[in-house]
Motif scaffolding. Structure first.
Motif, PDB file in Angstrom:
ATOM      1  N   ARG A  19      78.624  68.497  37.606  1.00 45.35           N
ATOM      2  CA  ARG A  19      77.470  68.654  38.486  1.00 45.35           C
ATOM      3  C   ARG A  19      77.896  68.404  39.931  1.00 45.35           C
ATOM      4  N   HIS A  20      77.266  69.155  40.836  1.00 42.26           N
ATOM      5  CA  HIS A  20      77.576  69.012  42.260  1.00 42.26           C
ATOM      6  C   HIS A  20      76.323  69.355  43.050  1.00 42.26           C
ATOM      7  N   VAL A  21      75.877  68.420  43.883  1.00 38.52           N
ATOM      8  CA  VAL A  21      74.668  68.631  44.675  1.00 38.52           C
ATOM      9  C   VAL A  21      75.032  69.398  45.947  1.00 38.52           C
ATOM     10  N   VAL A  22      74.328  70.501  46.165  1.00 45.03           N
ATOM     11  CA  VAL A  22      74.573  71.340  47.337  1.00 45.03           C
ATOM     12  C   VAL A  22      73.576  70.963  48.421  1.00 45.03           C
ATOM     13  N   VAL A  23      74.092  70.372  49.507  1.00 46.92           N
ATOM     14  CA  VAL A  23      73.265  69.853  50.595  1.00 46.92           C
ATOM     15  C   VAL A  23      73.543  70.648  51.870  1.00 46.92           C
ATOM     16  N   PRO A  24      72.510  71.195  52.510  1.00 47.39           N
ATOM     17  CA  PRO A  24      72.727  71.913  53.766  1.00 47.39           C
ATOM     18  C   PRO A  24      73.478  71.058  54.782  1.00 47.39           C
ATOM     19  N   GLY A  25      74.577  71.616  55.313  1.00 46.50           N
ATOM     20  CA  GLY A  25      75.356  70.923  56.323  1.00 46.50           C
ATOM     21  C   GLY A  25      76.385  69.954  55.781  1.00 46.50           C
ATOM     22  N   LEU A  26      76.344  69.659  54.473  1.00 45.33           N
ATOM     23  CA  LEU A  26      77.297  68.721  53.872  1.00 45.33           C
ATOM     24  C   LEU A  26      78.155  69.375  52.796  1.00 45.33           C
ATOM     25  N   THR A  27      77.519  70.033  51.861  1.00 40.44           N
ATOM     26  CA  THR A  27      78.242  70.594  50.710  1.00 40.44           C
ATOM     27  C   THR A  27      77.792  72.012  50.415  1.00 40.44           C
ATOM     28  N   ASP A  28      77.436  72.771  51.443  1.00 39.47           N
ATOM     29  CA  ASP A  28      76.990  74.141  51.225  1.00 39.47           C
ATOM     30  C   ASP A  28      77.949  75.119  51.904  1.00 39.47           C
ATOM     31  N   GLY A  29      77.671  76.392  51.770  1.00 35.51           N
ATOM     32  CA  GLY A  29      78.472  77.421  52.415  1.00 35.51           C
ATOM     33  C   GLY A  29      79.602  77.919  51.543  1.00 35.51           C
ATOM     34  N   ASP A  30      80.019  79.152  51.791  1.00 36.40           N
ATOM     35  CA  ASP A  30      81.048  79.782  50.977  1.00 36.40           C
ATOM     36  C   ASP A  30      82.390  79.057  51.056  1.00 36.40           C
ATOM     37  N   GLU A  31      82.733  78.553  52.242  1.00 33.89           N
ATOM     38  CA  GLU A  31      84.017  77.865  52.380  1.00 33.89           C
ATOM     39  C   GLU A  31      84.063  76.610  51.513  1.00 33.89           C
ATOM     40  N   HIS A  32      82.994  75.832  51.553  1.00 32.85           N
ATOM     41  CA  HIS A  32      82.957  74.608  50.737  1.00 32.85           C
ATOM     42  C   HIS A  32      82.983  74.946  49.255  1.00 32.85           C
ATOM     43  N   LEU A  33      82.166  75.904  48.843  1.00 32.68           N
ATOM     44  CA  LEU A  33      82.070  76.212  47.418  1.00 32.68           C
ATOM     45  C   LEU A  33      83.331  76.893  46.901  1.00 32.68           C
ATOM     46  N   SER A  34      84.024  77.628  47.760  1.00 31.93           N
ATOM     47  CA  SER A  34      85.332  78.165  47.371  1.00 31.93           C
ATOM     48  C   SER A  34      86.327  77.030  47.143  1.00 31.93           C
ATOM     49  N   GLY A  35      86.253  76.003  47.987  1.00 31.11           N
ATOM     50  CA  GLY A  35      87.109  74.841  47.802  1.00 31.11           C
ATOM     51  C   GLY A  35      86.798  74.112  46.506  1.00 31.11           C
ATOM     52  N   LEU A  36      85.510  74.015  46.196  1.00 28.83           N
ATOM     53  CA  LEU A  36      85.112  73.408  44.922  1.00 28.83           C
ATOM     54  C   LEU A  36      85.666  74.214  43.754  1.00 28.83           C
ATOM     55  N   GLU A  37      85.569  75.522  43.853  1.00 27.92           N
ATOM     56  CA  GLU A  37      86.084  76.391  42.794  1.00 27.92           C
ATOM     57  C   GLU A  37      87.578  76.149  42.575  1.00 27.92           C
ATOM     58  N   SER A  38      88.332  76.053  43.657  1.00 30.67           N
ATOM     59  CA  SER A  38      89.772  75.801  43.545  1.00 30.67           C
ATOM     60  C   SER A  38      90.042  74.441  42.909  1.00 30.67           C
ATOM     61  N   TYR A  39      89.244  73.446  43.287  1.00 29.55           N
ATOM     62  CA  TYR A  39      89.405  72.110  42.703  1.00 29.55           C
ATOM     63  C   TYR A  39      89.129  72.132  41.202  1.00 29.55           C
ATOM     64  N   LEU A  40      88.078  72.816  40.791  1.00 27.36           N
ATOM     65  CA  LEU A  40      87.730  72.862  39.373  1.00 27.36           C
ATOM     66  C   LEU A  40      88.817  73.542  38.545  1.00 27.36           C
ATOM     67  N   GLU A  41      89.564  74.431  39.163  1.00 30.22           N
ATOM     68  CA  GLU A  41      90.653  75.103  38.448  1.00 30.22           C
ATOM     69  C   GLU A  41      91.788  74.154  38.103  1.00 30.22           C
ATOM     70  N   THR A  42      91.806  72.967  38.720  1.00 35.59           N
ATOM     71  CA  THR A  42      92.834  71.967  38.405  1.00 35.59           C
ATOM     72  C   THR A  42      92.423  71.088  37.226  1.00 35.59           C
ATOM     73  N   LEU A  43      91.183  71.218  36.766  1.00 37.88           N
ATOM     74  CA  LEU A  43      90.661  70.388  35.682  1.00 37.88           C
ATOM     75  C   LEU A  43      90.608  71.168  34.380  1.00 37.88           C
ATOM     76  N   THR A  44      90.603  70.441  33.271  1.00 39.00           N
ATOM     77  CA  THR A  44      90.478  71.059  31.952  1.00 39.00           C
ATOM     78  C   THR A  44      89.270  70.466  31.225  1.00 39.00           C
ATOM     79  N   HIS A  45      88.935  71.092  30.102  1.00 40.14           N
ATOM     80  CA  HIS A  45      87.866  70.630  29.207  1.00 40.14           C
ATOM     81  C   HIS A  45      86.471  70.754  29.832  1.00 40.14           C
ATOM     82  N   ILE A  46      86.336  71.637  30.829  1.00 37.06           N
ATOM     83  CA  ILE A  46      85.022  71.885  31.426  1.00 37.06           C
ATOM     84  C   ILE A  46      84.256  72.879  30.565  1.00 37.06           C
ATOM     85  N   GLN A  47      83.068  72.497  30.160  1.00 41.61           N
ATOM     86  CA  GLN A  47      82.211  73.379  29.365  1.00 41.61           C
ATOM     87  C   GLN A  47      81.128  74.053  30.193  1.00 41.61           C
TER      88      GLN A  47
END
Length: 243
Positions: free
Chosen positions: A164-192
């Motif tokens: 889970r990840h809370v998307v907050v305007p000005g803190l954790t939103d926008g394509d750049e931030h969410l692309s970074g999150l996507e890259s981070y999640l690719e380093t993890l396993t066992h995500i359902q």
């Protein structure tokens, strides 16, 4: 005897894990997330909370077991349930012995023997505050060292994850931030499953009642529609990341 400080109990939860669940909200949290909607759970002890033994709490949970079916169970949330590690260990063990599916909804910032806790945990709902050290500190006011230690333990033990990840305007939103999150999640396993949660202001009244200043005053709520496509994108390729 280990006693737990319980903030509240939700008998028929539908969003905190699979199926119908009893959700136990434990008291106490060290993080001070800017968007937190439950500041009443921060103190590790509060006079209005329930003080229960693991045996007493199990009796309450067992009342609802007939409703769990094949998919439901019990979820321990908070606050931060890992702060009450000894109590959590005991009640998790009892739930597993009673044939109940167990889940922990956590930011991974507690104390104690994580291996023991996770050995009796069927599912983790893991709240990623931010995937960078600076971003984490800005949002929570704390270092990310402890949550990294917890997540490393969970990964080594192959515990299934709902992210889970809370998307907050000005803190954790926008394509750049969410692309970074996507890259981070690719380093993890066992995500359902990945759930982007839109920032909301439903807990602002609690700050007023507690005579506290709300950190994100005047930040508007975010609609589900704004992050729907990103939710689809982040869940699209999970199959290869489960093992």
């Amino acid at each position: 005897m280990t006693l737990g400080c319980v903030h509240s109990i939700e008998s028929m939860g539908l969003v905190d894990g699979p199926g119908i669940r009893t959700v136990i909200f434990l008291q106490g949290c060290r993080l001070r997330c800017k968007y937190c909607h439950n500041p009443d759970t921060w103190a590790e002890k509060a006079s209005e909370n329930m003080i229960l033994s693991p045996e007493d709490l199990l009796k309450r949970i067992l009342r609802f077991k007939p409703y769990f079916g094949s998919d439901g169970g019990v979820t321990f949330s908070g606050g931060e349930p890992l702060l009450q590690s000894e109590f959590l260990c005991e009640i998790l063990t009892m739930c597993k012995d009673a044939g109940i599916h167990t889940c922990i909804d956590t930011a991974g910032c507690g104390r104690g023997d994580y291996e023991h806790i996770l050995s009796h945990t069927d599912l983790l709902i893991y709240d990623i505050k931010h995937y960078t050290q600076d971003g984490y500190l800005k949002i929570t006011g704390c270092s990310d060292d402890e949550t990294k230690r917890f997540l490393e333990t969970a990964q080594n033990m192959a515990v299934p994850l709902w992210i889970r990840h809370v998307v907050v305007p000005g803190l954790t939103d926008g394509d750049e931030h969410l692309s970074g999150l996507e890259s981070y999640l690719e380093t993890l396993t066992h995500i359902q499953k990945v759930e982007l949660l839109p920032y909301h202001t439903l807990g602002v009244h609690k700050y007023h009642e507690m005579h506290m200043k709300y950190p994100l005053d005047k930040i508007p709520p975010l609609s589900h529609e704004k992050i729907a496509e990103w939710n689809k994108r982040l869940n699209r390729n999970l199959t290869a990341n489960v093992i």
